[in-house]
Design a protein around this motif. Structure first.
Motif: not given
Lengths: 785, 146
Positions: A496-520
Motif C-alpha cells: 500500500i502506498s500513498e500518492i498525494h493523500g490518495a491510497l493505492v493498493y498493488r494487486l498483482r501488478g495493478e494499482l487499485l484505489p483504496l478506500l477505508y469504509l469507516q472514512q467513507e
C-alpha cells in the motif's frame, strides 16, 4: 354484468391474440428461410382463430383484415400460390396492423377507425382474386363456410350497440352463465370459436401445455416472492438462535425449516423465471425489417435462448437489448458489397448468446461487422470537447471505447431514423446498471463487436457479503465483489502506498484505489470513540499495523479496494428500500434484516465509489481499473494457486478459478469417514474431501491440524480438495511447457517464477476418487431419466 | 360549528407535554435496538426492525431543537403512519390518550419561533398544563440540510 363478461372475454382474447401474433412473427421468419407446409398450415390456423374470435367479439374491421389474410394463406397452403418475399411482407404488415388494432381495443375498447382498405385490397390481389371489394365485406359473402361464426358476430354486435335483441336485466343475468348466453346463435358461434381454438392449439404444441399450465397474475407472484423474502429473513434469524440453543429437537426442526425455505424460495423464484427467448424471439423480425431498410443481409443466430431470468429483469433488459440489436444491424454489419470486398460473406451474422455463470446471467450480442473504430471515437471525443487532448494521450483504448456510453455521444455520420442520434448507449448502460448489471465491449476493427451484459438472476433476494466496520455490520451485494484480500500484520507497507493523500493498493501488478469504509461513512471506530478521539479523517496506513481486510469491488468497470474492520459471512438478504428521509444517501442501496434480527444497511458500491470520486467515466484515470482489453482468446485465465507439501518438496498447482466456489479452513478433527471416502459436514450437506497431495506421491505432508480446502463445484456437486496452503489468485496466460503423463495434471508451466502444475480438475477427481466421479455421473443419469 | 372532541396520544419531551392525533399513531413500543445510519441527518437516530418492516426512528428532541436526552434515559417509540410508510418518533415518556374539546384550542402562537413553531399545529389549554399538538407530517419531513 354483460359488460363484465364481455370485458373478460376481450381480455382473454387480447392475451391469447398477442401470443398468437408473437408466434406469427416467428413463424414467418422461419418460413422465409425454409418453406415448410406445416408452418404454413399452422400460420393459417392461427389467423383463422384470430378471425373467428374477432368476428365473435364483433370486431368487424379486424375480422375483415384477417379474413383476406386467411384467404391468401389458404391458397398458399393449398399450393395454389408460391410464397414470395412480397407475400411475406404483406402478411407481416397485416400482423402489424392487427397488433395496432388490438392495441386500440385494449386502450379504447374497439378495433379502431382505420378499415385498412388498401391493405385488404393488396392482400386480395396477392391472393390472385383480383376483386378485393367482395373480400372487404366478409360478413356478406364469406367463402370459407363458417357462417355460424359470422352470424354470431352480427348478433353480438347488434346486442352491444342497439341493445334491442337482448332481453332485459334479470333474464340477462340469469342467462349470463355462458359468455354469449342471450343470443342462441351467438352460443353456437361461441362453440365454433372454441372449436377453432382447439383445432389450432395442438399443432402449435400448446395443446398439452394448456392442460398443465395456468395463467397467474404477476401481482400474485410478486406478493408470494415478498412473503418468501420475509420467510428467508425469519429463517436466518431462527438459524442464528438454533446455533446458540443446543436442543436437539429444536435443531432438527430449524434445519428442516431451513431446507423447506430454501426449496420454497427456489420454487417461487422459478415461477417468475422466463426464458430470455421470450424477448429474443422478437429480434429476428426487428432485424429483418431493419436490414431491409438498410439494404443489408443479416442472419440472426441464437444460443441459450432457454436461459431463464426473473421476469422483472427480463422486462428491464428488453429495451437495452433491442437497442443493441438495432445498433448492430444499423452500425455494425456493413453493406453486402463492402463485406464482400473485405472477403466476408455478404450475409452478416448477428449472434445472441446467453448463459449462466457464477450466479449471474451473461448475455452477449456479437456481430461480424466492421467493429468500432477507436481512432474515430477519439477524434469525435476531441472535436466535441468531451476530453482534452492531454487526457486522450493518457487514455487506453478501452477507456476511449467507454466514451460511447456518455450521453449524447455518437459516431454515426448521418442521423438515421433508427440510430445515430446519440441517445441510447448511455441509456442502455444506465438501465443495465439500475438492475445491478454491467456491460462491456470487445471490438476488433474489421471483425466485429461483442457487447457483453452481466446481470443478476433476480433482484428480490440477493447473496451478499457481510462486513463489519466501527461496530456495525453492512451488506455488500456479491455482484459487486471481485475478491477478498487479507494483508497480514506488518505487510501493509509493501503493497500500500500513498500518492498525494490518495491510497493505492498493488494487486498483482495493478494499482487499485483504496478506500477505508469507516472514512467513507464518516464513522469513528468504536474504540477510538471511547478514547475520545473521534477524528475519522486521520486514518493513515501507519495507524494500521494490524492485519488489513480489503474487499476488492467493481464499480462502473473499475475496481477498487475497500478496507473494512472485519469480514463476516455471506448471507442471503432481502433488499428493502430506505424511507424518504434516507433515500438521498447514495452510499446505501437499501436495508435488510440480518440474521440477528437487527437492521443492516446495504452498501451501494457505485455510490460509495462515486462519493469518493472514483469510477466516474468522465474523468478517466489511467490504469485505475482492473480492465481487460484483450479479446477472449488472448485474455489470461484466472487461476488459483495452491501449494501442497512442505519446504523443498512443496509442489505448486494451479486450477481455474471459475470452478472454485469457496476457500475454507477445516479442522482435520471434523472430517469423518463415509464408505472409503473422507467427508465433512459442510453447509448442511456432506462434502467429500480428496487430498491433492495424493497426486504427488513424493511430497511430504505437513503436520498441521487444519486443512485448507478448496471447495469446487462440478456438475452441481460440491467437492473439497484439501491442500496445504492457498497461495494467490493470478491472472495469466499460461503456456504449458511440459506435458505431463501424471493423471490429473495437464502439464507444467512457469507461473510467477515457479514451476507450477496445471490441474485438470475432472481428471484429478477421477484419479483420486474414481468412485466419487462414478457417483456423480450416476446421479446425473438418474436425474436425467 | 359542530364542536367535536378530539383524541390525542400524548408524550413528554424535555418536560414539555406533546400530543399527536391518535388516529395517526400505529403503535407505541418500548425502546428498540437501533442501527445507526452513517451520513444521515442528525435527526435520524437509526433504523428499527418492526416485525420485519424497516422503520426510520427520529429523535424528536433534536427535531424540536430541545436539549439532548441524557444518555441513561432510553426513549420510547411512537410509530406514526405517514405517506411514506411508518416513521418512529423517539420520545421521553408516554402519556395517556386524552380527549379534548375545540373550545380550549388555540391556533399556533406566533411567538414560538423557528422550527418548533412550524411543527406545532396549536395548543390546548388544559387545566393544569398546556398540550402542544405536533404536526406529524411536518415532523417526519427532514430536509437534507439537517
Amino acid at each position: 354484468m354483460s359488460d363484465l363478461v364481455v370485458d373478460e372475454l376481450v381480455q382473454e382474447f387480447l392475451v391469447e391474440s398477442y401470443e398468437n401474433l408473437d408466434n406469427l412473427d416467428r413463424q414467418f421468419i422461419v418460413l422465409e428461410t425454409e418453406p415448410n407446409e406445416e408452418i404454413i398450415a399452422s400460420i393459417f390456423r392461427t389467423v383463422h382463430t384470430l378471425k373467428g374470435s374477432s368476428g365473435f367479439l364483433g370486431l368487424n374491421r379486424l375480422e375483415a383484415l384477417t379474413h383476406v389474410g386467411e384467404n391468401l394463406l389458404s391458397r398458399l397452403r393449398d399450393k395454389k400460390l408460391e410464397l414470395t418475399e412480397e407475400i411475406t411482407s404483406a402478411l407481416l404488415a397485416m400482423v402489424d396492423a392487427v397488433r395496432v388494432m388490438l392495441g386500440h381495443l385494449e386502450t379504447v375498447g374497439n378495433d379502431g377507425t382505420d378499415d385498412h382498405a388498401e391493405m385488404i385490397a393488396g392482400l386480395a390481389r396477392l391472393a390472385g382474386e383480383g376483386d378485393g371489394a367482395t373480400h372487404a365485406d366478409p360478413a356478406g359473402s364469406a367463402p370459407t363456410g363458417d357462417t355460424g361464426g359470422n352470424a354470431a358476430s352480427d348478433d353480438v354486435r347488434d346486442g352491444d350497440e342497439g341493445g334491442a335483441p337482448v332481453p332485459t336485466g334479470d333474464t340477462h343475468e340469469a342467462a349470463g352463465v355462458g359468455p354469449a348466453g342471450p343470443a342462441p346463435t351467438a352460443a353456437g358461434g361461441d362453440e365454433a370459436a372454441v372449436a377453432s381454438v382447439a383445432s389450432g392449439a395442438p399443432t402449435s404444441g400448446a395443446g398439452s401445455a394448456a392442460d398443465t399450465t395456468i395463467r397467474v397474475d404477476v401481482g400474485l407472484l410478486d406478493k408470494l416472492m415478498n412473503l418468501v423474502g420475509e420467510l428467508v429473513l425469519a429463517r436466518n434469524q431462527i438459524l442464528q438462535v438454533s446455533a446458540v440453543v443446543a436442543e436437539a429437537s429444536f435443531l432438527g426442526t430449524s434445519q428442516r425449516l431451513n431446507h423447506i425455505t430454501t426449496e420454497l424460495q427456489e420454487g417461487v423464484m422459478k415461477t417468475r423465471m422466463q426464458p430470455i427467448g421470450n424477448i429474443w424471439n422478437k429480434f429476428p423480425r426487428i432485424v429483418r425489417d431493419l436490414a431491409g431498410t438498410c439494404h443489408k443481409h443479416v442472419r440472426v443466430e441464437m444460443e441459450g435462448a432457454e436461459t431463464e431470468l426473473d421476469k422483472t429483469i427480463i422486462e428491464a433488459v428488453k429495451d437495452p437489448l433491442t437497442h443493441l440489436v438495432r445498433n448492430a444491424v444499423d452500425h455494425g454489419v456493413e453493406l453486402p458489397e463492402v463485406r464482400e470486398a473485405c472477403g466476408k460473406p455478404a450475409e452478416g451474422r448477428l449472434h445472441l448468446r446467453a448463459y449462466h455463470e457464477g450466479g449471474q446471467v451473461n448475455i452477449e450480442i456479437s456481430d461480424d461487422g466492421g467493429g468500432i473504430d477507436v481512432a474515430r471515437i477519439r477524434e469525435k471525443a476531441l472535436s466535441r470537447g468531451t476530453v482534452t487532448p492531454d487526457q486522450v494521450t493518457r487514455m487506453s483504448d478501452r477507456e476511449i471505447l467507454d466514451l460511447i456510453f456518455l450521453p449524447g455521444f455518437s459516431t454515426a455520420e448521418t442521423v438515421s431514423n433508427l440510430s445515430g442520434r446519440g441517445v441510447g448507449m448511455d441509456v442502455v448502460r444506465t438501465n443495465i446498471e439500475k438492475i445491478g448489471g454491467s456491460i462491456d465491449i470487445n471490438t476488433t476493427l474489421g471483425q466485429g463487436t461483442t457487447f457483453r451484459i452481466k446481470i443478476p438472476l433476480t433482484l428480490a433476494i440477493i447473496p451478499a457479503l457481510m462486513v463489519k466496520t466501527a461496530g456495525d455490520s453492512y451488506a455488500i451485494p456479491q455482484v459487486n465483489l471481485l475478491e477478498l484480500v487479507r494483508i497480514e500484520e506488518g505487510h501493509a507497507a509493501a503493497s500500500i502506498s500513498e500518492i498525494h493523500g490518495a491510497l493505492v493498493y498493488r494487486l498483482r501488478g495493478e494499482l487499485l484505489p483504496l478506500l477505508y469504509l469507516q472514512q467513507e461513512l464518516q464513522v469513528a471506530p468504536a474504540d477510538e470513540v471511547a478514547a475520545g478521539q473521534g477524528d475519522v479523517s486521520d486514518t493513515a496506513v501507519s495507524h494500521h499495523d494490524g492485519a488489513l481486510n480489503i474487499v476488492i469491488l467493481q464499480a462502473d468497470n473499475r475496481a477498487f479496494g475497500l478496507v473494512v474492520d472485519d469480514i463476516l459471512d455471506t448471507e442471503e438478504i432481502v433488499v428493502k428500500p430506505l424511507g424518504k428521509l434516507l433515500k438521498h444517501i447514495s452510499s446505501f442501496a437499501g436495508a435488510t434484516i440480518m440474521g440477528d434480527g437487527r437492521v443492516g444497511l446495504i452498501l451501494d458500491v457505485l455510490g460509495v465509489a462515486g462519493n469518493a470520486g472514483l469510477g466516474t467515466s468522465r474523468e478517466p484515470k489511467n490504469g485505475s481499473g482492473a480492465v481487460r482489453q484483450e479479446s477472449e482468446a488472448n485474455r489470461g485465465q484466472r487461476l488459483l494457486l495452491v501449494g501442497t507439501g512442505t519446504g523443498e518438496s512443496e509442489r505448486i498447482a494451479a486450477m481455474p478459478l471459475s470452478s472454485v466456489n469457496r476457500l475454507e479452513e477445516i479442522p482435520l478433527s471434523s472430517m469423518e469417514q463415509s464408505g472409503n471416502q473422507k467427508v465433512v459436514q459442510y453447509r448442511e450437506t456432506i462434502m467429500p474431501i480428496v487430498w491433492l497431495a495424493d497426486l504427488f506421491p513424493n511430497a511430504a505432508t505437513s503436520e498441521s491440524e487444519t486443512a485448507a480446502v478448496v471447495v469446487l463445484s462440478i456438475d452441481g456437486h460440491t467437492i473439497g480438495v484439501a491442500v496445504d496452503r492457498i497461495i494467490d489468485v493470478i491472472e495469466e496466460r499460461i503456456v504449458v511447457q511440459q506435458v505431463s503423463n501424471t493423471a490429473g495434471i495437464t502439464g507444467s508451466a512457469v507461473v510467477q517464477g515457479r514451476v507450477t502444475e496445471i490441474l485438470d480438475l475432472t481428471a484429478v477427481l477421477s484419479a483420486l476418487a474414481p468412485s466419487l466421479l462414478a457417483n456423480l455421473s450416476r446421479d446425473k443419469a438418474s436425474i436425467g431419466s | 360549528m359542530a364542536e367535536r372532541a378530539r383524541q390525542y396520544c400524548t408524550f413528554l419531551l424535555d418536560e414539555h407535554y406533546f400530543g399527536v392525533d391518535v388516529l395517526r399513531v400505529q403503535e407505541v413500543i418500548r425502546y428498540q435496538q437501533m442501527t445507526h445510519v452513517p451520513l444521515a441527518p442528525a435527526v435520524v437516530e437509526g433504523l428499527i426492525n418492526l416485525r420485519g418492516q424497516i422503520v426510520t426512528a427520529l429523535d424528536l428532541r433534536r427535531r424540536l431543537e430541545l436539549s439532548e436526552r441524557p444518555d441513561d434515559q432510553l426513549p420510547m417509540n411512537v410509530v406514526v403512519r405517514t405517506d411514506d410508510g411508518p416513521v418512529s418518533f423517539l420520545v421521553d415518556e408516554i402519556g395517556d390518550v386524552v380527549e379534548v374539546g375545540d373550545e380550549i384550542f388555540e391556533r399556533r402562537l406566533d411567538t414560538i419561533r423557528g422550527v418548533p413553531g412550524e411543527l406545532i399545529e396549536g395548543i390546548y389549554k388544559l387545566e393544569d398544563r398546556l398540550l402542544l399538538i405536533l404536526d406529524a407530517d411536518k415532523a417526519a419531513e427532514v430536509s437534507r440540510a439537517d
